[in-house]
Design a protein around this motif. Structure first.
Motif, PDB file in Angstrom:
ATOM      1  N   GLU A 107       0.836  -1.207   0.000  1.00 59.98           N
ATOM      2  CA  GLU A 107       0.000   0.000   0.000  1.00 59.98           C
ATOM      3  C   GLU A 107       0.867   1.252   0.000  1.00 59.98           C
ATOM      4  N   LEU A 108       0.488   2.206  -0.838  1.00 55.92           N
ATOM      5  CA  LEU A 108       1.073   3.546  -0.798  1.00 55.92           C
ATOM      6  C   LEU A 108       0.335   4.296   0.296  1.00 55.92           C
ATOM      7  N   GLU A 109       0.993   4.512   1.426  1.00 54.79           N
ATOM      8  CA  GLU A 109       0.356   5.159   2.575  1.00 54.79           C
ATOM      9  C   GLU A 109       0.320   6.674   2.420  1.00 54.79           C
ATOM     10  N   SER A 110       1.439   7.253   1.969  1.00 54.07           N
ATOM     11  CA  SER A 110       1.479   8.710   1.810  1.00 54.07           C
ATOM     12  C   SER A 110       2.673   9.114   0.956  1.00 54.07           C
ATOM     13  N   VAL A 111       2.592  10.322   0.456  1.00 53.32           N
ATOM     14  CA  VAL A 111       3.712  10.975  -0.222  1.00 53.32           C
ATOM     15  C   VAL A 111       4.103  12.124   0.701  1.00 53.32           C
ATOM     16  N   SER A 112       5.284  12.034   1.293  1.00 56.13           N
ATOM     17  CA  SER A 112       5.672  13.009   2.310  1.00 56.13           C
ATOM     18  C   SER A 112       6.591  14.108   1.800  1.00 56.13           C
ATOM     19  N   TRP A 113       7.081  13.976   0.571  1.00 57.10           N
ATOM     20  CA  TRP A 113       7.946  15.006  -0.002  1.00 57.10           C
ATOM     21  C   TRP A 113       7.966  14.829  -1.517  1.00 57.10           C
ATOM     22  N   VAL A 114       8.018  15.938  -2.240  1.00 58.68           N
ATOM     23  CA  VAL A 114       8.130  15.919  -3.693  1.00 58.68           C
ATOM     24  C   VAL A 114       9.217  16.909  -4.092  1.00 58.68           C
ATOM     25  N   GLY A 115      10.163  16.439  -4.877  1.00 56.95           N
ATOM     26  CA  GLY A 115      11.231  17.298  -5.362  1.00 56.95           C
ATOM     27  C   GLY A 115      10.777  18.095  -6.579  1.00 56.95           C
ATOM     28  N   PRO A 116      11.673  18.900  -7.140  1.00 54.97           N
ATOM     29  CA  PRO A 116      11.311  19.701  -8.314  1.00 54.97           C
ATOM     30  C   PRO A 116      11.087  18.819  -9.543  1.00 54.97           C
ATOM     31  N   LYS A 117      10.239  19.294 -10.427  1.00 49.02           N
ATOM     32  CA  LYS A 117       9.989  18.587 -11.689  1.00 49.02           C
ATOM     33  C   LYS A 117      11.266  18.606 -12.514  1.00 49.02           C
ATOM     34  N   ARG A 118      11.572  17.456 -13.109  1.00 50.58           N
ATOM     35  CA  ARG A 118      12.723  17.348 -13.998  1.00 50.58           C
ATOM     36  C   ARG A 118      12.313  16.524 -15.200  1.00 50.58           C
ATOM     37  N   PRO A 128       9.009  13.406 -18.039  1.00 51.21           N
ATOM     38  CA  PRO A 128       9.017  14.286 -16.873  1.00 51.21           C
ATOM     39  C   PRO A 128       8.704  13.502 -15.604  1.00 51.21           C
ATOM     40  N   GLY A 129       9.277  13.939 -14.517  1.00 48.20           N
ATOM     41  CA  GLY A 129       9.015  13.310 -13.225  1.00 48.20           C
ATOM     42  C   GLY A 129       9.561  14.156 -12.108  1.00 48.20           C
ATOM     43  N   ALA A 130       9.525  13.613 -10.919  1.00 47.51           N
ATOM     44  CA  ALA A 130      10.068  14.292  -9.747  1.00 47.51           C
ATOM     45  C   ALA A 130      10.500  13.235  -8.744  1.00 47.51           C
ATOM     46  N   ALA A 131      11.572  13.524  -8.025  1.00 50.64           N
ATOM     47  CA  ALA A 131      11.956  12.651  -6.921  1.00 50.64           C
ATOM     48  C   ALA A 131      10.863  12.746  -5.862  1.00 50.64           C
TER      49      ALA A 131
END
Length: 164
Positions: A107-118, A128-131
């Motif tokens: 299960e994906l419980e949460s996304v706690s951080w998103v980096g800049p789009k690259r 395109p994506g983001a860390a």
């Protein structure tokens, strides 16, 4: 340092055999001198809960539909934070587990951080994506395989690499 990963030990063994005894590796026109190799075992993840941050952007395709349900004119690359992203990431995690014959109860419980789009140019065009930093729960064996495989799509192109 250059890292390769796979949830299949046979793939890692074949790669190691292919590289053994080589002194030089031509990596896209860059000469890399091989000074050693070692296998890195995935952590145990015995608690069945993890928080992972990726070293490379996670790429994910969605449905291509807008908020009204109409198909858009372009490829449907999703970024974390967009409405379809969690469901498509969840589906990707389960498909990977099923592909390997493992328990798909991750299960994906949460996304706690998103980096800049690259965006990166690969053979099939720009991706395109983001860390991201995500919290997952699931069977330890499945988490071990996902850690070795990576998050999202285009992992063989280097996307979604989980930091050790």
């Amino acid at each position: 340092m250059l890292e390769f990963g796979s949830p299949l030990p046979e793939v890692v063994e074949a790669l190691g055999t292919g590289l053994a005894g080589r002194e030089l590796l031509d990596w896209g026109g860059v000469a890399l001198r091989l000074t050693g190799m070692r296998a890195v075992e995935p952590p145990e993840f015995g608690a069945g809960r993890v928080r992972w941050r990726t070293a490379t952007p996670v790429v994910m395709k969605g449905s291509g539909r807008d908020a009204t349900g109409a198909m858009g004119p372009r490829e449907a690359w999703l970024l974390p934070g967009e409405p379809e992203w969690p469901a498509y990431m969840q589906g990707n995690l389960r498909r990977k587990a099923e592909t390997l014959g493992l328990d798909a109860g991750v299960e994906l419980e949460s996304v706690s951080w998103v980096g800049p789009k690259r965006s990166f140019a690969v053979g099939s065009g720009l991706k395109p994506g983001a860390a991201v930093e995500v919290e997952l729960s699931g069977p330890p064996e499945t988490l071990r395989a996902l850690w070795s495989w990576g998050l999202g799509q285009a992992n063989s192109a280097g996307f979604g690499w989980v930091k050790a």
